[in-house]
Write a protein that holds these residues in place. Structure first.
Motif, PDB file in Angstrom:
ATOM      1  N   HIS A   1       1.004  -1.135   0.048  1.00 37.77           N
ATOM      2  CA  HIS A   1      -0.085  -0.356   0.467  1.00 37.77           C
ATOM      3  C   HIS A   1       0.660   1.136  -0.160  1.00 37.77           C
ATOM      4  O   HIS A   1       1.512   1.075   0.371  1.00 37.77           O
ATOM      5  CB  HIS A   1      -0.535   0.211   1.293  1.00 37.77           C
ATOM      6  CG  HIS A   1      -1.303  -1.420   1.632  1.00 37.77           C
ATOM      7  ND1 HIS A   1      -3.457  -1.438   0.644  1.00 37.77           N
ATOM      8  CD2 HIS A   1      -1.211  -2.966   2.354  1.00 37.77           C
ATOM      9  CE1 HIS A   1      -3.515  -2.321   1.217  1.00 37.77           C
ATOM     10  NE2 HIS A   1      -2.672  -3.555   1.242  1.00 37.77           N
TER      11      HIS A   1
ATOM     12  N   GLN B   1     -14.661  -0.607   6.446  1.00 33.68           N
ATOM     13  CA  GLN B   1     -13.474  -0.888   5.439  1.00 33.68           C
ATOM     14  C   GLN B   1     -13.678  -0.147   4.195  1.00 33.68           C
ATOM     15  O   GLN B   1     -14.536   0.082   3.473  1.00 33.68           O
ATOM     16  CB  GLN B   1     -13.983  -2.684   4.990  1.00 33.68           C
ATOM     17  CG  GLN B   1     -14.132  -3.546   6.219  1.00 33.68           C
ATOM     18  CD  GLN B   1     -12.906  -4.110   6.887  1.00 33.68           C
ATOM     19  OE1 GLN B   1     -11.539  -3.333   5.995  1.00 33.68           O
ATOM     20  NE2 GLN B   1     -12.183  -5.142   7.910  1.00 33.68           N
ATOM     21  N   VAL B   2     -11.599  -0.370   4.131  1.00 37.21           N
ATOM     22  CA  VAL B   2     -11.932   1.173   3.301  1.00 37.21           C
ATOM     23  C   VAL B   2     -10.848   0.037   2.217  1.00 37.21           C
ATOM     24  O   VAL B   2      -9.779  -0.547   2.802  1.00 37.21           O
ATOM     25  CB  VAL B   2     -11.476   2.145   3.231  1.00 37.21           C
ATOM     26  CG1 VAL B   2     -11.192   2.729   2.032  1.00 37.21           C
ATOM     27  CG2 VAL B   2     -11.854   2.888   4.724  1.00 37.21           C
TER      28      VAL B   2
ATOM     29  N   ALA C   1      -2.768  -7.526   0.357  1.00 35.33           N
ATOM     30  CA  ALA C   1      -4.160  -7.669   0.818  1.00 35.33           C
ATOM     31  C   ALA C   1      -4.490  -6.553   1.071  1.00 35.33           C
ATOM     32  O   ALA C   1      -4.454  -5.240   0.420  1.00 35.33           O
ATOM     33  CB  ALA C   1      -4.077  -8.804   2.250  1.00 35.33           C
ATOM     34  N   GLY C   2      -5.927  -6.705   1.466  1.00 30.43           N
ATOM     35  CA  GLY C   2      -6.586  -5.052   2.129  1.00 30.43           C
ATOM     36  C   GLY C   2      -6.305  -4.448   3.475  1.00 30.43           C
ATOM     37  O   GLY C   2      -5.191  -5.040   4.372  1.00 30.43           O
ATOM     38  N   LEU C   3      -6.561  -3.477   3.549  1.00 33.43           N
ATOM     39  CA  LEU C   3      -4.990  -2.799   4.844  1.00 33.43           C
ATOM     40  C   LEU C   3      -5.951  -3.252   6.026  1.00 33.43           C
ATOM     41  O   LEU C   3      -5.391  -3.050   6.842  1.00 33.43           O
ATOM     42  CB  LEU C   3      -6.282  -1.404   5.004  1.00 33.43           C
ATOM     43  CG  LEU C   3      -5.132  -0.137   3.272  1.00 33.43           C
ATOM     44  CD1 LEU C   3      -6.399   1.044   3.103  1.00 33.43           C
ATOM     45  CD2 LEU C   3      -3.565  -0.373   4.260  1.00 33.43           C
ATOM     46  N   ALA C   4      -7.201  -3.758   6.360  1.00 29.35           N
ATOM     47  CA  ALA C   4      -7.916  -4.412   7.318  1.00 29.35           C
ATOM     48  C   ALA C   4      -8.637  -5.324   7.296  1.00 29.35           C
ATOM     49  O   ALA C   4      -9.620  -5.742   7.839  1.00 29.35           O
ATOM     50  CB  ALA C   4      -8.506  -3.187   8.446  1.00 29.35           C
ATOM     51  N   ASP C   5      -8.968  -5.837   6.440  1.00 31.19           N
ATOM     52  CA  ASP C   5      -8.854  -7.069   5.670  1.00 31.19           C
ATOM     53  C   ASP C   5      -7.873  -8.290   5.167  1.00 31.19           C
ATOM     54  O   ASP C   5      -8.326  -8.235   4.454  1.00 31.19           O
ATOM     55  CB  ASP C   5     -10.270  -7.209   4.937  1.00 31.19           C
ATOM     56  CG  ASP C   5     -11.322  -7.659   4.406  1.00 31.19           C
ATOM     57  OD1 ASP C   5     -11.012  -8.762   5.051  1.00 31.19           O
ATOM     58  OD2 ASP C   5     -12.462  -7.977   4.369  1.00 31.19           O
TER      59      ASP C   5
ATOM     60  N   GLU D   1      -9.533  -9.893   1.864  1.00 32.93           N
ATOM     61  CA  GLU D   1     -10.163  -8.631   0.776  1.00 32.93           C
ATOM     62  C   GLU D   1      -8.418  -9.028  -0.539  1.00 32.93           C
ATOM     63  O   GLU D   1      -7.160  -9.712   0.511  1.00 32.93           O
ATOM     64  CB  GLU D   1      -9.676  -7.265   0.507  1.00 32.93           C
ATOM     65  CG  GLU D   1      -9.564  -6.451   0.034  1.00 32.93           C
ATOM     66  CD  GLU D   1      -9.590  -4.858   0.333  1.00 32.93           C
ATOM     67  OE1 GLU D   1     -10.495  -4.871   1.849  1.00 32.93           O
ATOM     68  OE2 GLU D   1      -9.538  -4.231   0.190  1.00 32.93           O
TER      69      GLU D   1
END
Lengths: 336, 336
Positions: A209, A230-231, B299-303, B306
């Motif tokens: 990221h 969730q973003v 992956a997702g930032l917080a998931d 994802e």
């Protein structure tokens, strides 16, 4: 008689700083003395304000005690180096470069979370969020209360002006080189920007990221007061000079009433809703405007709890300078 | 001795048709006679194939009984008008224009769902999916089995060549007009395309979705054999000549093991995985290539369930002509 304020704009010679100075004039901000400040190399230049040429001062030797309110528009490192000095001198600080921790300088958009200011004490340190964060939060905050958002997926297509004047001149130069069949020489961007999309903006961390992607996610959660939101954010650089475009998909807790969504977006003063027979673009609509454009408002193909949107916003004006000036207006009205 | 086949390419003078003819030559497709066919206005022109100039015939008077396999690359209306005639004459049909219902001509990507062909009977009608559909399905199908996808959100940034040669020439013309300070005169696109993003590709229906967006969602469900997959698609037009870029966010049933994802994408022959210290672009990587590029895998930032991806693919070659030729190779190997 209206009170007036001594103001400093740090980074006055950058594109955001210059727009900020224009907006102070346009909006008749009650300025007593305006101090334009920049780093050594730009100091000594002159900028026009209310028909006068103001000489740009050197940040290194600037006395913050001479002003009441300081805009920091010169990059996060400059904020980090000088904001404490400004605050110690009693100045209110509005940081456009996200150089301060959110706990110290909360992120505020006047039409989204103005109430945050009431919890602060002098000297008042505020952060004006990133341009995509402002555009996105302005739209999502205007959704009807019944839409309980739990996930936002956004692809933010950033104009080259997000990289300052150098970004603009490099896109122009690269485009001319390619159209004239000359060899391409990327400088600011690490590769061909003209007629190409770059999949990321600046470096990513070990998780993949970029700093801006993480910043936008954090801004949204803070601005909307949804800590568990969730973003998913992807920031890309596109061959557009001015104006950010955002492709957004929202997932809500339950089926969304589109007519309510239309009515709320239509009623929001900071937004311009474009109906389905048309769509907004950065260049054709948003640039030069004080409102955020939103269009292509539609439910999911097979999910009534999904909402899709297209957002276009002037990244330099609405996404930076204007929000900062509006924050200053809020500050002087109620707090300074 | 290798069997050879009489082949017709309908729409041979378009950019996809021309690339298809090049690929038949490059890949040494066992062609007996190659018939280049186009609508009246292009008929009579010549195209090069294996060092010879082949005259382009008029579709109106073309005898489908003279060939065994027909590529339709001339728009959905042409497919709709002539495919039945070709099939009645016993031709296998590969439609690149999505002119036929999926039930009649299933969508196939050789590396994704080749087994579909086994359920068909002569004369074999196949659809080569849309360019973004091919790029997206090629990547998602290569994910490890453990990743059980339940939602895909994609912003597909389409090159102007998705609108054929006219799209390419209009972007070039608009760019030159703007750089030279001349008045802009949009023709094919309904507004400024140069240095701008258009939020939709062609018209939308009353629900706000464009035909291509609905098509891509349908393609994904069919190609991946996931009829309940939730798909959110936004197709935009970007000022890039060649090469589509897709920003993709996948939601899976459970936490994703990124190292498995990397290993699977790395091992897929039709993909080129770009590691996190770099990223692929349409122009710099994908154009002219037979593989789909995938990068920014994170992956997702917080998931942890994802998965985010960036895909770059040559829309004319990999996204159209090459897939069609590969389908033909599959057909002649096992079925014709």
């Amino acid at each position: 008689m209206t009170r007036t304020f001594d103001i400093a704009v740090i980074g006055a010679t950058g594109s955001v700083g210059e727009t900020l100075v224009q907006l102070l004039e346009e909006r008749e901000f009650p300025v007593a003395n305006l101090h334009l400040v920049a780093s050594g190399e730009s100091a000594g230049r002159s900028l026009s304000y209310k028909g006068k040429n103001l000489r740009v001062r050197d940040l290194e030797t600037f006395d913050f005690a001479s002003v009441r309110l300081v805009f920091f528009a010169a990059g996060s490192k400059v904020t980090q180096k000088y904001a404490a000095q400004a605050a110690a001198a009693g100045c209110a600080v509005i940081d456009l470069a996200s150089g301060l921790p959110a706990a110290q300088a909360p992120r505020v958009i006047p039409e989204v979370n103005p109430a945050v200011l009431a919890s602060l004490t002098a000297p008042y340190l505020l952060t004006s969020p990133s341009a995509p964060g402002i555009a996105l939060a302005a739209v999502l905050a205007a959704l009807p209360e019944q839409v309980r958002i739990h996930r936002v997926t956004v692809t933010a297509c950033l104009a080259v002006s997000s990289r300052g004047r150098e970004g603009v001149s490099e896109l122009a130069r690269q485009t001319a080189e390619l159209l004239n069949g000359r060899a391409l020489e990327p400088q600011l961007f690490d590769r061909q920007m003209a007629f190409n999309l770059l999949a990321q903006v600046e470096q990513t961390d070990s998780s993949g990221h970029s700093a801006l992607e993480q910043q936008i996610a954090g801004e949204l959660k803070e601005l909307l007061a949804l800590p568990d939101l969730q973003v998913a954010v992807t920031c890309i650089q596109v061959p557009v000079f001015f104006g950010d475009s955002l492709s957004v998909s929202v997932q809500a807790e339950s089926a969304i009433d589109l007519s309510q969504v239309y009515a709320s977006l239509e009623a929001a003063p900071a937004l311009e809703l474009v109906e389905l027979d048309d769509y907004p673009t950065a260049v054709g609509d948003a640039v030069g405007q004080d409102v955020v454009y939103v269009g292509r408002v539609r439910a999911g193909l097979a999910d009534p709890a999904e909402l899709n949107l297209w957002i276009a916003s002037d990244n330099v004006r609405k996404g930076a300078a204007l929000n900062a000036v509006q924050l200053a207006e809020l500050l002087i009205k109620h707090y300074l």
